[in-house]
Design a protein around this motif. Structure first.
Motif, short mmCIF file in Angstrom:
data_model
loop_
_atom_site.label_atom_id
_atom_site.label_comp_id
_atom_site.label_asym_id
_atom_site.label_seq_id
_atom_site.Cartn_x
_atom_site.Cartn_y
_atom_site.Cartn_z
N PRO A 177 16.58 5.58 -4.19
CA PRO A 177 16.08 5.27 -5.54
C PRO A 177 16.14 6.52 -6.43
O PRO A 177 16.34 7.64 -5.95
N PHE A 178 15.93 6.32 -7.73
CA PHE A 178 16.02 7.44 -8.67
C PHE A 178 15.05 7.21 -9.82
O PHE A 178 14.51 6.12 -10.00
N ARG A 179 14.83 8.28 -10.60
CA ARG A 179 13.98 8.20 -11.79
C ARG A 179 14.88 8.01 -13.00
O ARG A 179 15.86 8.75 -13.21
N LEU A 180 14.54 7.04 -13.81
CA LEU A 180 15.35 6.65 -14.96
C LEU A 180 14.55 6.83 -16.24
O LEU A 180 13.37 6.47 -16.29
N THR A 181 15.20 7.38 -17.27
CA THR A 181 14.58 7.49 -18.58
C THR A 181 15.38 6.67 -19.59
O THR A 181 16.58 6.88 -19.75
N ILE A 182 14.70 5.74 -20.24
CA ILE A 182 15.30 4.88 -21.26
C ILE A 182 14.82 5.34 -22.62
O ILE A 182 13.62 5.44 -22.87
N GLY A 183 15.74 5.63 -23.53
CA GLY A 183 15.37 6.05 -24.87
C GLY A 183 15.21 7.56 -24.98
O GLY A 183 15.42 8.30 -24.01
N ASP A 192 10.64 4.32 -12.08
CA ASP A 192 11.39 4.33 -10.82
C ASP A 192 12.39 3.19 -10.84
O ASP A 192 12.06 2.05 -11.21
N ALA A 193 13.62 3.49 -10.41
CA ALA A 193 14.69 2.48 -10.49
C ALA A 193 15.49 2.40 -9.21
O ALA A 193 15.68 3.40 -8.50
N LEU A 194 15.97 1.21 -8.92
CA LEU A 194 16.85 0.94 -7.79
C LEU A 194 18.26 0.61 -8.25
O LEU A 194 19.23 0.92 -7.56
N GLU A 195 18.38 -0.03 -9.40
CA GLU A 195 19.68 -0.37 -9.96
C GLU A 195 19.53 -0.57 -11.46
O GLU A 195 18.49 -1.05 -11.93
N MET A 229 11.50 0.84 -3.07
CA MET A 229 11.82 0.28 -1.76
C MET A 229 13.16 -0.46 -1.82
O MET A 229 13.34 -1.37 -2.65
N ARG A 230 14.09 -0.09 -0.94
CA ARG A 230 15.41 -0.69 -0.96
C ARG A 230 15.37 -2.20 -0.73
O ARG A 230 16.19 -2.95 -1.26
N GLY A 231 14.39 -2.65 0.04
CA GLY A 231 14.25 -4.08 0.28
C GLY A 231 13.99 -4.87 -1.00
O GLY A 231 14.36 -6.04 -1.11
N ARG A 232 13.38 -4.20 -1.99
CA ARG A 232 13.11 -4.86 -3.27
C ARG A 232 14.42 -5.19 -4.00
O ARG A 232 14.53 -6.23 -4.65
N LEU A 233 15.40 -4.27 -3.88
CA LEU A 233 16.69 -4.51 -4.51
C LEU A 233 17.39 -5.70 -3.85
O LEU A 233 17.94 -6.57 -4.54
N ALA A 234 17.34 -5.76 -2.51
CA ALA A 234 17.95 -6.89 -1.80
C ALA A 234 17.27 -8.20 -2.21
O ALA A 234 17.94 -9.21 -2.46
N TRP A 235 15.95 -8.19 -2.31
CA TRP A 235 15.22 -9.40 -2.72
C TRP A 235 15.58 -9.78 -4.16
O TRP A 235 15.74 -10.97 -4.46
N SER A 236 15.71 -8.79 -5.03
CA SER A 236 16.07 -9.07 -6.42
C SER A 236 17.43 -9.76 -6.50
O SER A 236 17.60 -10.72 -7.25
N TRP A 237 18.40 -9.29 -5.70
CA TRP A 237 19.72 -9.91 -5.68
C TRP A 237 19.64 -11.34 -5.14
O TRP A 237 20.22 -12.27 -5.71
N ILE A 238 18.90 -11.52 -4.04
CA ILE A 238 18.78 -12.86 -3.45
C ILE A 238 18.13 -13.82 -4.45
O ILE A 238 18.60 -14.95 -4.66
N ALA A 239 17.05 -13.37 -5.08
CA ALA A 239 16.34 -14.21 -6.04
C ALA A 239 17.23 -14.54 -7.24
O ALA A 239 17.16 -15.65 -7.79
N ASP A 264 17.13 11.45 -13.19
CA ASP A 264 16.58 12.72 -12.73
C ASP A 264 17.63 13.63 -12.10
O ASP A 264 17.40 14.82 -11.91
N ARG A 265 18.77 13.08 -11.77
CA ARG A 265 19.91 13.85 -11.27
C ARG A 265 21.17 13.19 -11.81
O ARG A 265 21.17 11.99 -12.07
N PRO A 266 22.26 13.93 -12.01
CA PRO A 266 23.49 13.29 -12.50
C PRO A 266 23.94 12.22 -11.52
O PRO A 266 24.00 12.43 -10.31
N MET A 267 24.25 11.05 -12.06
CA MET A 267 24.67 9.93 -11.23
C MET A 267 25.95 9.31 -11.77
O MET A 267 26.13 9.23 -13.00
N PRO A 268 26.84 8.86 -10.88
CA PRO A 268 28.07 8.19 -11.34
C PRO A 268 27.76 6.83 -11.94
O PRO A 268 26.78 6.17 -11.58
#
Length: 300
Positions: A177-183, A192-195, A229-239, A264-268
């Motif tokens: 996971p990573f920290r995301l800033t919007i705006g 906190d963000a997973l995707e 939690m990575r499981g939350r991302l999997a559940w989000s996709w399934i839902a 919070d760090r450079p990401m592709p």
């Protein structure tokens, strides 16, 4: 919508390295001709990097329509070169996910897509932008760039979408996971963000994920799967795949004409399946900038 009819002349450009491109190139040319579309020139491009060269040449020569066959990456790399021109963009979905075709309501079989080109309608649509780069459908942060960076080309070609999804499940084990800033400034929000999906269209990975996005809304949609939690991302996709109401509890959405995104760090950043940028960046909408060949009766 555009009242002008679709052109009856076109340049055909097919990515012969896409999953179905080499196999279907000649058949596509024959079927287009039989449907009443005159093919001025045709190119089966074995080096995907040269695809945009042929698109640029076709537009510069005044081609009424450019038909590009390939996956989402091929289509997205083509749209930049039609902005500011009267050339219609048409597509043959020959990739794995074909998210942009799904967003436009274009059939995924070759005959159905050709019928749209021959008998559909001209539609004016928006494009997304990551900084100064136009794209067609969806840009992502998180697991999707990791998949795009590592998936073996042969796996996609041989197994198609099931192989792609299996590789995605494997890469989930490596993901952090990573920290995301919007705006920006006092209006900025950090979470906190997973995707993250920066969407101009409602499909991602061949699945309808961002159902509030539209190619003619005049807004970009930033959808964030929140948590650590990575499981939350999997559940989000399934839902999301099952269209469960619970999916909305796993995410936040931000809408606007222009949104600044930092991590919070450079990401592709994966732009329609291709790694083409890194954070931070500004996501924008380019309002009604190209004409596409769309189904005559569908308005997705």
């Amino acid at each position: 919508m555009n009242d002008r009819p679709l052109p009856r002349q076109a340049v055909l450009i097919v990515n012969a390295r896409s999953r179905k491109g080499r196999k279907l190139f000649r058949r596509a040319a024959r079927s287009l001709k039989a449907a009443g579309v005159e093919i001025i020139r045709s190119h089966a491009v074995r080096d995907p990097a040269k695809l945009k060269v042929h698109v640029c040449e076709a537009v510069a020569d005044g081609a009424p329509m450019v038909i590009v066959g390939g996956g989402d990456g091929s289509l997205s790399s083509s749209v930049d070169h039609l902005v500011g021109h009267d050339t219609v963009f048409a597509l043959l979905p020959l990739g794995t996910a074909n998210s942009f075709a799904r967003t436009l309501g274009i059939p995924l079989d070759l005959d159905g897509a050709i019928d749209v080109i021959a008998n559909g309608q001209r539609r004016r649509i928006d494009l997304g932008m990551i900084d100064d780069d136009y794209y067609a459908n969806c840009a992502t942060l998180g697991i999707a760039p990791l998949i795009a960076e590592t998936v073996p080309h042969g796996l996609k070609k041989i197994l198609g979408r099931p192989g792609y999804l299996a590789w995605a499940a494997y890469q989930m084990l490596r993901f952090k996971p990573f920290r995301l800033t919007i705006g920006e400034g006092e209006n900025a929000e950090t979470l906190d963000a997973l995707e993250v999906r920066v969407a101009n269209g409602n499909y991602h990975g061949g699945t309808e994920i961002v159902d509030t996005a539209s190619v003619d809304s005049g807004q970009i949609v930033v959808q964030v799967v929140t948590g650590t939690m990575r499981g939350r991302l999997a559940w989000s996709w399934i839902a999301s795949v099952l269209k469960l109401e619970a999916r909305k509890g796993t995410m936040r959405e931000f809408h606007g004409r222009e949104i600044r995104i930092a991590t919070d760090r450079p990401m592709p950043v994966s732009i329609d399946g291709e790694l083409l940028a890194t954070t931070p960046f500004t996501a924008r909408i380019a309002r009604a900038v190209i004409d596409v060949a769309a189904p005559a009766s569908a308005t997705p």
